[in-house]
Design a protein around this motif. Structure first.
Motif, PDB file in Angstrom:
ATOM      1  N   GLY A   1       0.883  -1.245   0.042  1.00 20.12           N
ATOM      2  CA  GLY A   1      -0.039  -0.202   0.033  1.00 20.12           C
ATOM      3  C   GLY A   1       0.896   1.282  -0.014  1.00 20.12           C
ATOM      4  N   SER A   2       0.616   2.218   0.858  1.00 17.67           N
ATOM      5  CA  SER A   2       1.283   3.494   0.896  1.00 17.67           C
ATOM      6  C   SER A   2       0.696   4.334   1.990  1.00 17.67           C
ATOM      7  N   ILE A   3       1.685   5.025   2.522  1.00 18.70           N
ATOM      8  CA  ILE A   3       1.347   6.290   3.444  1.00 18.70           C
ATOM      9  C   ILE A   3       0.113   6.896   2.852  1.00 18.70           C
ATOM     10  N   ALA A   4       0.270   7.076   1.395  1.00 16.99           N
ATOM     11  CA  ALA A   4      -0.701   7.822   0.696  1.00 16.99           C
ATOM     12  C   ALA A   4      -2.290   7.303   0.711  1.00 16.99           C
ATOM     13  N   GLY A   5      -2.109   6.040   1.363  1.00 10.43           N
ATOM     14  CA  GLY A   5      -3.727   5.467   1.599  1.00 10.43           C
ATOM     15  C   GLY A   5      -4.412   5.830   2.765  1.00 10.43           C
TER      16      GLY A   5
ATOM     17  N   GLY B   1       6.421   4.905   3.257  1.00 10.42           N
ATOM     18  CA  GLY B   1       6.388   6.559   2.920  1.00 10.42           C
ATOM     19  C   GLY B   1       7.606   6.613   1.785  1.00 10.42           C
ATOM     20  N   LEU B   2       8.112   7.683   1.772  1.00 12.92           N
ATOM     21  CA  LEU B   2       9.235   8.056   0.680  1.00 12.92           C
ATOM     22  C   LEU B   2      10.358   7.078   0.264  1.00 12.92           C
ATOM     23  N   VAL B   3      10.224   6.558  -0.701  1.00 16.22           N
ATOM     24  CA  VAL B   3      11.365   5.357  -0.976  1.00 16.22           C
ATOM     25  C   VAL B   3      11.835   5.828  -2.299  1.00 16.22           C
TER      26      VAL B   3
END
Ligand code: NDP
Ligand code: 8X3
Length: 257
Positions: free
Chosen positions: A143-147, A188-190
């Motif tokens: 998923g993502s922190i953006a979720g 997060g940012l990768v």
């Protein structure tokens, strides 16, 4: 810790970034790998590298996860020796654009929703029934922190990753009573090719995303994915948020200027 030696692991989006790192980590741990992506030449290079370094057996699939028919036929036609997938890493995905929603490019939206949401669903639908039948399996969704919260210009990408979060939660509920595990890893940012793809090949703009901070590496995420996969069978790590020290949430990032 449970070994993944000789387990069959399917990784989507293995041609780059987090997926390629997951391939390295699982290969080093002795797993057998099905590597899927559209760029088959990259999979061939990766497969050769893993075989040389770790003696890994690989099965390569040229696969666009957006193509429902191709996903179903490719995954149902796996050779018998590769069909009993133990671990599915649903990693294939992308962002396109950082426009305000009302100025967004609808083709970009289609691509994100088709790959990040529908593609993940197609692959999951093809693989999980076998896991249930064999009473063994683990689905790990990237998923993502953006979720968790939208950020300006993130709109549709954030929505697609919020969908991954809901799908992971729903799948866990639907698999209750089976031993099949479900994990969502939310980076997060990768620093990968992610931002180059987001900005349609504009490398200079992509570089600014990670400027003056220390981003995660794809290996940082692969390490967490392998950790989740190697817990004892009664342990389900349902959700993991992994961010750089320099990132608090999707919008609060510390830059060392
Ligand atoms: P990369 O661009 O480096 O890798 C993306 C991978 O996804 C590539 O292997 C690409 O392969 C594959 N892919 C994209 N579209 C498709 C498709 N239609 N069919 C099959 N494969 C596809 O980015 P990352 O490694 O960063 O991204 C991996 C995942 O991690 C994505 O789901 C992304 O949303 C998520 N993520 C990334 C973060 C980051 O900051 N980098 C943070 C949080 C989550 P190919 O083009 O060869 O098909
Ligand atoms: C990728 C992380 O914050 O760039 O999912 O959207 S972010």
């Amino acid at each position: 810790m449970v070994s993944v030696k000789d387990k069959i692991v399917l990784i989507t989006g293995a041609s780059s970034g987090i997926g390629a790192s997951c391939a390295h980590f699982f290969a080093e741990a002795g797993a057998k790998l099905i590597l899927a992506a559209r760029r088959f030449d990259r999979l061939e290079q990766l497969g050769a590298q893993l075989e040389e370094k770790f003696g890994t057996s690989t099965h390569l699939l040229a696969l666009d996860v957006r193509d429902r028919v191709s996903v179903a036929s490719t995954l149902s036609d796996l050779p018998d020796s590769w069909a009993a997938i133990d671990i599915l890493v649903n990693n294939a995905g992308l962002s396109r654009g950082l426009n305000k929603l009302h100025e967004g490019n609808i083709d970009d939206w289609e691509e994100m929703i088709d790959a990040n949401v529908k593609g993940l669903l197609y692959v999951t639908r093809a693989i999980v029934p076998g896991m249930v039948d064999r009473a063994c399996g683990h689905v790990i969704n990237i998923g993502s922190i953006a979720g968790r919260a939208a950020y300006p210009g993130g709109n549709v990408y954030c929505a697609s990753k919020a969908a991954v979060r809901a799908i992971s939660d729903g799948l866990k509920q639907d698999l209750i009573g089976t031993p099949v595990r479900v994990t969502e890893v939310e980076p997060g940012l990768v620093e990968t090719e992610f931002s180059i793809v987001r900005f349609h090949g504009d490398r200079d703009r992509a570089t600014t995303v990670y400027q003056d901070l220390t981003p995660l590496t794809p290996d940082d995420i692969a390490d967490v994915v392998l950790y989740c996969a190697t817990r004892p069978p009664h342990v389900n790590i349902s959700e993991v948020l992994v961010v750089p020290v320099d990132q608090a949430n999707a919008t609060l990032v510390h830059r060392h200027r």
